[in-house]
Enzyme design. Structure first.
Site, short mmCIF file in Angstrom:
data_model
loop_
_atom_site.label_atom_id
_atom_site.label_comp_id
_atom_site.label_asym_id
_atom_site.label_seq_id
_atom_site.Cartn_x
_atom_site.Cartn_y
_atom_site.Cartn_z
N SER A 15 0.82 -1.21 0.00
CA SER A 15 0.00 0.00 0.00
C SER A 15 0.86 1.26 0.00
CB SER A 15 -0.97 0.00 1.19
OG SER A 15 -0.28 0.16 2.41
N ASN A 16 1.98 1.26 0.70
CA ASN A 16 2.87 2.42 0.64
C ASN A 16 3.52 2.54 -0.73
OD1 ASN A 16 3.04 4.08 3.09
ND2 ASN A 16 3.53 2.15 4.10
N MET A 92 9.55 -7.68 4.48
CA MET A 92 9.63 -8.45 5.73
C MET A 92 10.87 -9.33 5.79
SD MET A 92 7.05 -7.16 7.12
CE MET A 92 6.93 -8.14 8.61
N ARG A 93 12.01 -8.72 5.54
CA ARG A 93 13.28 -9.43 5.66
C ARG A 93 14.25 -8.60 6.46
NH1 ARG A 93 13.07 -14.28 5.43
NH2 ARG A 93 15.31 -14.36 5.03
N ILE A 94 15.04 -9.26 7.28
CA ILE A 94 16.12 -8.59 8.02
C ILE A 94 17.38 -8.69 7.18
CG2 ILE A 94 17.54 -8.62 10.10
CD1 ILE A 94 15.14 -9.75 11.59
N HIS A 111 8.18 2.94 9.53
CA HIS A 111 7.85 2.03 10.63
C HIS A 111 6.61 2.56 11.34
CE1 HIS A 111 8.72 -0.94 13.74
NE2 HIS A 111 8.45 -0.01 14.65
N THR A 143 20.05 1.68 8.79
CA THR A 143 21.43 1.34 9.14
C THR A 143 21.47 -0.13 9.54
OG1 THR A 143 21.16 1.89 11.49
CG2 THR A 143 21.78 3.70 10.00
N ASP A 147 15.37 -1.21 12.88
CA ASP A 147 14.49 -0.08 13.17
C ASP A 147 15.26 1.08 13.81
OD1 ASP A 147 12.28 -1.43 12.17
OD2 ASP A 147 11.80 -2.34 14.11
N GLU A 176 0.99 7.17 6.97
CA GLU A 176 2.13 6.63 6.21
C GLU A 176 2.01 7.03 4.74
OE1 GLU A 176 3.05 2.48 6.79
OE2 GLU A 176 2.11 2.50 8.77
#
Length: 216
Positions: A15-16, A92-94, A111, A143, A147, A176
């Site tokens: 959506s963003n 949805m990944r780090i 966020h 970075t 978050d 957002e």
């Protein structure tokens, strides 16, 4: 002047991403969505981007030997399309340490809380459980810290007495969709700088706040 080429990373509905695509349709908007990358092949946002004639790429995280290998594959797609700014929109990944270092100063995230409060997942429920009266969203530079990173701008919403995580999330999401295109505009106009760890935006009136309140 050439428009800034933006790559958007998604994992779901996007959506963003859709809000950014809509903003970029304006002739005076200084950025264009050059590529949408998803780690999920059937993510609804992929179909939305394709329907708007935007290039898409699927880079699955499954079967990758480690995070950095996946990150390098994503980066290769971004570079192949000439992307200059990476925008995370429900990705949805780090990341491994490699990715934010490779794109240092050129990657942002949104966020759904007023960072540094309520990091990680389920942040709307975290806010309700904590009894806060105000929540919102934060756009920040990415970075190596989850978050973390310098905060560019925030938007605030009230937390109502009868809020659920879903109702609060919906109220935050509307902000957002307003805030993200604005910050991308600032970046495309080269107005954002960092001084002593804090973000400055050139051209704002003296004393201006980078905390926005919702429209009536």
């Amino acid at each position: 002047m050439a428009k800034l080429k933006v790559g958007v990373l998604i994992s779901g509905r996007g959506s963003n991403m859709a809000a950014l695509i809509e903003a970029a349709k304006a002739d005076d908007y200084p950025a264009e969505i050059a590529l949408v990358v998803s780690n999920v092949a059937d993510a609804p946002g992929v179909a939305i981007a394709q329907g708007q004639g935007i290039a898409t790429a699927i880079v699955s995280h499954r079967g990758q030997p480690d995070r950095e290998t996946f990150d390098r594959a994503v980066s290769a797609e971004l570079e192949r399309h000439g992307v200059e700014l990476v925008v995370l929109a429900g990705f949805m990944r780090i990341f491994s340490l490699w990715f934010p270092q490779r794109w240092k100063g050129r990657i942002i995230n949104i966020h759904p809380s007023l960072l540094p409060a309520f990091k990680g997942l389920h942040v709307q429920q975290q806010a309700i459980d904590a009894g806060v009266r105000v929540s919102g969203c934060t756009v920040h530079l990415v970075t190596e810290d989850l978050d973390g990173g310098p905060i560019i701008a925030q938007a605030a919403v009230p937390v109502l007495a009868d809020d659920t995580a879903d109702s609060l999330a919906a109220r935050i999401l509307r902000q957002e969709h307003r805030l993200y295109p604005l910050v991308v505009r600032w970046l495309a106009e080269r107005r954002v700088s960092i001084e002593k760890g804090r973000v400055r935006v050139a051209g704002l009136p003296a004393g201006a706040t980078l905390l926005f309140s919702p429209e009536p």
